[in-house]
Design a protein around this motif. Structure first.
Motif, PDB file in Angstrom:
ATOM      1  N   LEU A  24       0.843  -1.192   0.000  1.00  0.00           N
ATOM      2  CA  LEU A  24       0.000   0.000   0.000  1.00  0.00           C
ATOM      3  C   LEU A  24       0.878   1.241   0.000  1.00  0.00           C
ATOM      4  O   LEU A  24       1.820   1.331   0.792  1.00  0.00           O
ATOM      5  CB  LEU A  24      -0.882   0.028   1.244  1.00  0.00           C
ATOM      6  CG  LEU A  24      -1.801  -1.162   1.484  1.00  0.00           C
ATOM      7  CD1 LEU A  24      -2.417  -1.081   2.866  1.00  0.00           C
ATOM      8  CD2 LEU A  24      -2.875  -1.206   0.420  1.00  0.00           C
ATOM      9  N   VAL A  57       0.563   5.011   0.945  1.00  0.00           N
ATOM     10  CA  VAL A  57      -0.365   5.862   1.700  1.00  0.00           C
ATOM     11  C   VAL A  57       0.163   7.294   1.703  1.00  0.00           C
ATOM     12  O   VAL A  57       1.348   7.538   1.917  1.00  0.00           O
ATOM     13  CB  VAL A  57      -0.511   5.344   3.150  1.00  0.00           C
ATOM     14  CG1 VAL A  57      -1.428   6.249   3.948  1.00  0.00           C
ATOM     15  CG2 VAL A  57      -1.021   3.911   3.155  1.00  0.00           C
ATOM     16  N   ARG A  58      -0.741   8.236   1.478  1.00  0.00           N
ATOM     17  CA  ARG A  58      -0.427   9.656   1.573  1.00  0.00           C
ATOM     18  C   ARG A  58      -1.227  10.246   2.738  1.00  0.00           C
ATOM     19  O   ARG A  58      -2.432  10.067   2.827  1.00  0.00           O
ATOM     20  CB  ARG A  58      -0.778  10.384   0.272  1.00  0.00           C
ATOM     21  CG  ARG A  58      -0.342  11.860   0.269  1.00  0.00           C
ATOM     22  CD  ARG A  58      -0.736  12.584  -0.989  1.00  0.00           C
ATOM     23  NE  ARG A  58      -2.170  12.857  -0.988  1.00  0.00           N
ATOM     24  CZ  ARG A  58      -3.077  12.259  -1.752  1.00  0.00           C
ATOM     25  NH1 ARG A  58      -2.715  11.322  -2.593  1.00  0.00           N
ATOM     26  NH2 ARG A  58      -4.351  12.576  -1.690  1.00  0.00           N
ATOM     27  N   ASP A  59      -0.536  10.930   3.644  1.00  0.00           N
ATOM     28  CA  ASP A  59      -1.182  11.567   4.792  1.00  0.00           C
ATOM     29  C   ASP A  59      -0.556  12.938   4.976  1.00  0.00           C
ATOM     30  O   ASP A  59       0.601  13.063   5.378  1.00  0.00           O
ATOM     31  CB  ASP A  59      -0.998  10.715   6.050  1.00  0.00           C
ATOM     32  CG  ASP A  59      -1.827  11.216   7.220  1.00  0.00           C
ATOM     33  OD1 ASP A  59      -2.167  12.421   7.243  1.00  0.00           O
ATOM     34  OD2 ASP A  59      -2.127  10.409   8.112  1.00  0.00           O
ATOM     35  N   LEU A  67      -1.407  -0.636  -4.623  1.00  0.00           N
ATOM     36  CA  LEU A  67      -2.549   0.254  -4.458  1.00  0.00           C
ATOM     37  C   LEU A  67      -2.069   1.536  -3.796  1.00  0.00           C
ATOM     38  O   LEU A  67      -1.329   1.490  -2.807  1.00  0.00           O
ATOM     39  CB  LEU A  67      -3.587  -0.447  -3.573  1.00  0.00           C
ATOM     40  CG  LEU A  67      -4.939   0.190  -3.363  1.00  0.00           C
ATOM     41  CD1 LEU A  67      -5.684   0.343  -4.686  1.00  0.00           C
ATOM     42  CD2 LEU A  67      -5.774  -0.648  -2.404  1.00  0.00           C
ATOM     43  N   SER A  68      -2.471   2.692  -4.333  1.00  0.00           N
ATOM     44  CA  SER A  68      -2.124   3.994  -3.758  1.00  0.00           C
ATOM     45  C   SER A  68      -3.393   4.669  -3.282  1.00  0.00           C
ATOM     46  O   SER A  68      -4.438   4.597  -3.940  1.00  0.00           O
ATOM     47  CB  SER A  68      -1.444   4.883  -4.793  1.00  0.00           C
ATOM     48  OG  SER A  68      -0.226   4.312  -5.200  1.00  0.00           O
ATOM     49  N   MET A  69      -3.305   5.317  -2.111  1.00  0.00           N
ATOM     50  CA  MET A  69      -4.494   5.942  -1.539  1.00  0.00           C
ATOM     51  C   MET A  69      -4.145   7.016  -0.540  1.00  0.00           C
ATOM     52  O   MET A  69      -3.043   7.030   0.008  1.00  0.00           O
ATOM     53  CB  MET A  69      -5.368   4.892  -0.863  1.00  0.00           C
ATOM     54  CG  MET A  69      -4.734   4.326   0.403  1.00  0.00           C
ATOM     55  SD  MET A  69      -5.620   2.946   1.091  1.00  0.00           S
ATOM     56  CE  MET A  69      -5.296   1.715  -0.138  1.00  0.00           C
ATOM     57  N   ASP A  70      -5.104   7.889  -0.289  1.00  0.00           N
ATOM     58  CA  ASP A  70      -5.019   8.843   0.797  1.00  0.00           C
ATOM     59  C   ASP A  70      -5.374   8.098   2.083  1.00  0.00           C
ATOM     60  O   ASP A  70      -6.162   7.143   2.062  1.00  0.00           O
ATOM     61  CB  ASP A  70      -6.012   9.992   0.562  1.00  0.00           C
ATOM     62  CG  ASP A  70      -5.865  11.078   1.599  1.00  0.00           C
ATOM     63  OD1 ASP A  70      -5.026  11.968   1.391  1.00  0.00           O
ATOM     64  OD2 ASP A  70      -6.587  11.031   2.619  1.00  0.00           O
ATOM     65  N   ARG A 109      -7.331   8.784   4.345  1.00  0.00           N
ATOM     66  CA  ARG A 109      -8.775   8.792   4.626  1.00  0.00           C
ATOM     67  C   ARG A 109      -9.477   7.598   3.991  1.00  0.00           C
ATOM     68  O   ARG A 109     -10.447   7.076   4.522  1.00  0.00           O
ATOM     69  CB  ARG A 109      -9.404  10.085   4.144  1.00  0.00           C
ATOM     70  CG  ARG A 109      -8.997  11.285   4.986  1.00  0.00           C
ATOM     71  CD  ARG A 109      -9.546  12.547   4.429  1.00  0.00           C
ATOM     72  NE  ARG A 109      -8.841  12.817   3.168  1.00  0.00           N
ATOM     73  CZ  ARG A 109      -9.055  13.868   2.414  1.00  0.00           C
ATOM     74  NH1 ARG A 109      -9.983  14.720   2.729  1.00  0.00           N
ATOM     75  NH2 ARG A 109      -8.349  14.038   1.314  1.00  0.00           N
ATOM     76  N   SER A 110      -8.977   7.143   2.838  1.00  0.00           N
ATOM     77  CA  SER A 110      -9.562   5.965   2.202  1.00  0.00           C
ATOM     78  C   SER A 110      -9.228   4.704   2.966  1.00  0.00           C
ATOM     79  O   SER A 110      -9.988   3.746   3.004  1.00  0.00           O
ATOM     80  CB  SER A 110      -9.054   5.831   0.767  1.00  0.00           C
ATOM     81  OG  SER A 110      -9.428   6.943   0.016  1.00  0.00           O
ATOM     82  N   LEU A 111      -8.053   4.696   3.574  1.00  0.00           N
ATOM     83  CA  LEU A 111      -7.631   3.524   4.335  1.00  0.00           C
ATOM     84  C   LEU A 111      -8.476   3.391   5.586  1.00  0.00           C
ATOM     85  O   LEU A 111      -8.899   2.348   5.991  1.00  0.00           O
ATOM     86  CB  LEU A 111      -6.156   3.656   4.711  1.00  0.00           C
ATOM     87  CG  LEU A 111      -5.529   2.476   5.407  1.00  0.00           C
ATOM     88  CD1 LEU A 111      -5.625   1.212   4.567  1.00  0.00           C
ATOM     89  CD2 LEU A 111      -4.071   2.773   5.732  1.00  0.00           C
TER      90      LEU A 111
END
Length: 193
Positions: free
Chosen positions: A152, A154-156, A186-189, A191-193
Motif C-alpha cells: 500500500l 499511503v499519503r497523509d 494500491l495507492s491511496m489517501d 482517509r480511504s484507508l
C-alpha cells in the motif's frame, strides 16, 4: 472564545484551528437551497460573549400561510441563560413554524423548557470521528478473512509518519505490516484507508 471555553468543559470537543472555523462559516450562495445567507447572533453579558448561533432562514408558503424553517447550523452557550436567550430568539421568528437544529448536544435543555415538549422532536445519532495515527500499528491489530499480501502506498498530509509504502501480509491468524520500497499495488489517501 465560546468554543474554546465549551471545549474545556465537554468531552469529545476537538481542538480546531482558524482554518476549521472558516470552514464553519463557509456559505456558498449556490449551496443554500433557497435559504438566506448564514447569520451569526452572539449572546453577550457584562463579561463578554456567552454563546452564539449560526443559522439560515428558508421561507415556505403552504396553502397561503407562512411556514418557513430556521436552519441552525451551529450553536453553543456557556450557561443556561445564554442558551435560553438564543433558543427564544430562534423559536420566535416571524413567518417560521419550524426550527431545525441538527447538531445539538444530547443533554441540551431545550426539550425541558418547551411548554409543549411533544412538539419538539429529537433524533439521536451516533457520530464517531477517527483519525488514523499509526498505519502500520492499525493494520496489524486486526485479522483478515482471506490471505493478503499487498503493498500500500499511503499519503497523509497531517501525519507524516503514515506517508510511505507499507507491505501488509496477513490472514485469519494475524498480520504483519512493515515499511517497504517495493512498488505499490494500491495507492491511496489515508482517509480511504
Amino acid at each position: 472564545q465560546v468554543y474554546d471555553a465549551t471545549r474545556s468543559r465537554r468531552p469529545g470537543f476537538p481542538a480546531i484551528d482558524e482554518k476549521w472555523h472558516r470552514r464553519l462559516v463557509d456559505d456558498p450562495a449556490d449551496q443554500r437551497g433557497g435559504a438566506s445567507p448564514l447569520t451569526t447572533v452572539v449572546a453577550l453579558d457584562e463579561d463578554g460573549p456567552r454563546g452564539y448561533v449560526r443559522y439560515t432562514l428558508k421561507p415556505n408558503w403552504a396553502e397561503g400561510y407562512a411556514d418557513g424553517t430556521v436552519q441552525v447550523r451551529h450553536m453553543l452557550a456557556l450557561d443556561p441563560a445564554a442558551s435560553a436567550t438564543l433558543w427564544r430568539y430562534l423559536i420566535e421568528f416571524d413567518l417560521s413554524g419550524r426550527v431545525d437544529a441538527w447538531n445539538t448536544a444530547v443533554d441540551d435543555p431545550l426539550q425541558h423548557w418547551l411548554e409543549e415538549p411533544r412538539r419538539g422532536t429529537r433524533q439521536v445519532e451516533d457520530q464517531l470521528y477517527v483519525k488514523l495515527l499509526d498505519v502500520g500499528g492499525a493494520l496489524v491489530r486486526r485479522t483478515y478473512a482471506a490471505p493478503i499480501d499487498i503493498v500500500l502506498e499511503v499519503r497523509d498530509d497531517d501525519v507524516r509518519e503514515n506517508t510511505g509504502r507499507w507491505r501488509l501480509s496477513g490472514d485469519t491468524a494475524g498480520a504483519v505490516c512493515e515499511r517497504t520500497s517495493d512498488p505499490p499495488d494500491l495507492s491511496m489517501d489515508v482517509r480511504s484507508l
